[in-house]
Write a protein that holds these residues in place. Structure first.
Motif, mmCIF file in Angstrom:
data_model
loop_
_atom_site.group_PDB
_atom_site.id
_atom_site.type_symbol
_atom_site.label_atom_id
_atom_site.label_comp_id
_atom_site.label_asym_id
_atom_site.label_seq_id
_atom_site.Cartn_x
_atom_site.Cartn_y
_atom_site.Cartn_z
ATOM 1 N N GLN A 160 -74.215 -30.128 -39.035
ATOM 2 C CA GLN A 160 -74.476 -28.694 -39.124
ATOM 3 C C GLN A 160 -75.699 -28.321 -38.276
ATOM 4 O O GLN A 160 -75.729 -27.255 -37.674
ATOM 5 C CB GLN A 160 -74.704 -28.278 -40.582
ATOM 6 N N ASP A 161 -76.704 -29.204 -38.249
ATOM 7 C CA ASP A 161 -77.883 -28.950 -37.415
ATOM 8 C C ASP A 161 -77.505 -28.893 -35.944
ATOM 9 O O ASP A 161 -78.043 -28.092 -35.185
ATOM 10 C CB ASP A 161 -78.948 -30.032 -37.629
ATOM 11 N N GLU A 162 -76.588 -29.749 -35.533
ATOM 12 C CA GLU A 162 -76.167 -29.770 -34.135
ATOM 13 C C GLU A 162 -75.448 -28.477 -33.755
ATOM 14 O O GLU A 162 -75.610 -27.962 -32.657
ATOM 15 C CB GLU A 162 -75.262 -30.977 -33.889
ATOM 16 N N MET A 163 -74.666 -27.951 -34.672
ATOM 17 C CA MET A 163 -73.931 -26.720 -34.393
ATOM 18 C C MET A 163 -74.875 -25.528 -34.212
ATOM 19 O O MET A 163 -74.593 -24.609 -33.458
ATOM 20 C CB MET A 163 -72.927 -26.426 -35.516
ATOM 21 N N ALA A 164 -75.994 -25.530 -34.899
ATOM 22 C CA ALA A 164 -76.947 -24.417 -34.815
ATOM 23 C C ALA A 164 -78.056 -24.685 -33.809
ATOM 24 O O ALA A 164 -79.071 -23.997 -33.814
ATOM 25 C CB ALA A 164 -77.537 -24.156 -36.201
ATOM 26 N N TYR A 165 -77.887 -25.658 -32.943
ATOM 27 C CA TYR A 165 -78.979 -26.066 -32.063
ATOM 28 C C TYR A 165 -79.312 -25.012 -31.004
ATOM 29 O O TYR A 165 -80.445 -24.948 -30.544
ATOM 30 C CB TYR A 165 -78.662 -27.404 -31.394
ATOM 31 N N GLN A 166 -78.368 -24.182 -30.602
ATOM 32 C CA GLN A 166 -78.676 -23.135 -29.617
ATOM 33 C C GLN A 166 -79.737 -22.177 -30.150
ATOM 34 O O GLN A 166 -80.618 -21.744 -29.413
ATOM 35 C CB GLN A 166 -77.415 -22.367 -29.226
ATOM 36 N N VAL A 182 -81.399 -39.566 -39.900
ATOM 37 C CA VAL A 182 -82.559 -38.709 -39.777
ATOM 38 C C VAL A 182 -82.407 -37.516 -40.717
ATOM 39 O O VAL A 182 -83.332 -37.117 -41.394
ATOM 40 C CB VAL A 182 -82.727 -38.245 -38.319
ATOM 41 N N ARG A 183 -81.228 -36.981 -40.778
ATOM 42 C CA ARG A 183 -80.931 -35.868 -41.675
ATOM 43 C C ARG A 183 -79.532 -36.083 -42.265
ATOM 44 O O ARG A 183 -78.648 -36.604 -41.601
ATOM 45 C CB ARG A 183 -80.949 -34.551 -40.927
ATOM 46 N N ASP A 184 -79.346 -35.647 -43.486
ATOM 47 C CA ASP A 184 -78.027 -35.759 -44.097
ATOM 48 C C ASP A 184 -77.038 -34.789 -43.457
ATOM 49 O O ASP A 184 -75.852 -35.070 -43.375
ATOM 50 C CB ASP A 184 -78.103 -35.477 -45.596
#
Length: 143
Positions: free
Chosen positions: A39-45, A33-35
């Motif tokens: 990193q997106d998961e870490m910034a999910y909050q 879905v994303r490369d």
């Protein structure tokens, strides 16, 4: 043909079918879905906080798909300082559209969708008023 030969034939045909399916499935392209999903998961909050801030806003008032004219109509919040509209196509990421928004962007913005792939799209609007950040999302079906 006796039973022994029939059983062997069934096993050979089954093994051939499974082998064919393995080869076909290994040649299938699978896009993430994303490369940068880690990193997106870490910034999910931060994303959870943006969604909570935008709960007072109804996404249908900001993002509308007009079927007859085949365009996405975006009505920007009055408090917008900067933001981004992303039209995300889960089926083909080459079709994705990303529009930067600023305070000088027209309050009503129209994005033509005539030449876009039919099916499910997600319109994702992220914006900031200078104090807080907001995020709202709406699913659109292009017929």
């Amino acid at each position: 043909m006796n039973w022994g030969k029939a059983i062997i034939l069934v096993f050979v045909l089954f093994a051939g079918f499974i082998g064919t399916m393995v080869v076909r499935m290994s040649r299938q392209t699978i896009d993430l879905v994303r490369d940068d999903y880690y990193q997106d998961e870490m910034a999910y909050q931060q994303q959870i906080d943006r969604v909570a801030n935008a709960r007072e806003f109804d996404p249908a008032t900001y993002i509308q798909y007009q079927t007859e004219s085949q365009q996405v109509k975006l009505r920007l919040p009055d408090s917008l300082q900067r933001g981004t509209l992303t039209l995300y196509c889960p089926a083909d990421r080459k079709q994705d559209v990303r529009l930067p928004l600023t305070a000088s962007t027209q309050v009503i913005t129209v994005v033509p969708m005539q030449k876009r792939q039919r099916g499910l799209w997600r319109a994702q609007l992220a914006w900031s008023d200078g104090k807080r950040e907001y995020y709202t999302e709406r699913e659109l079906i292009l017929p």
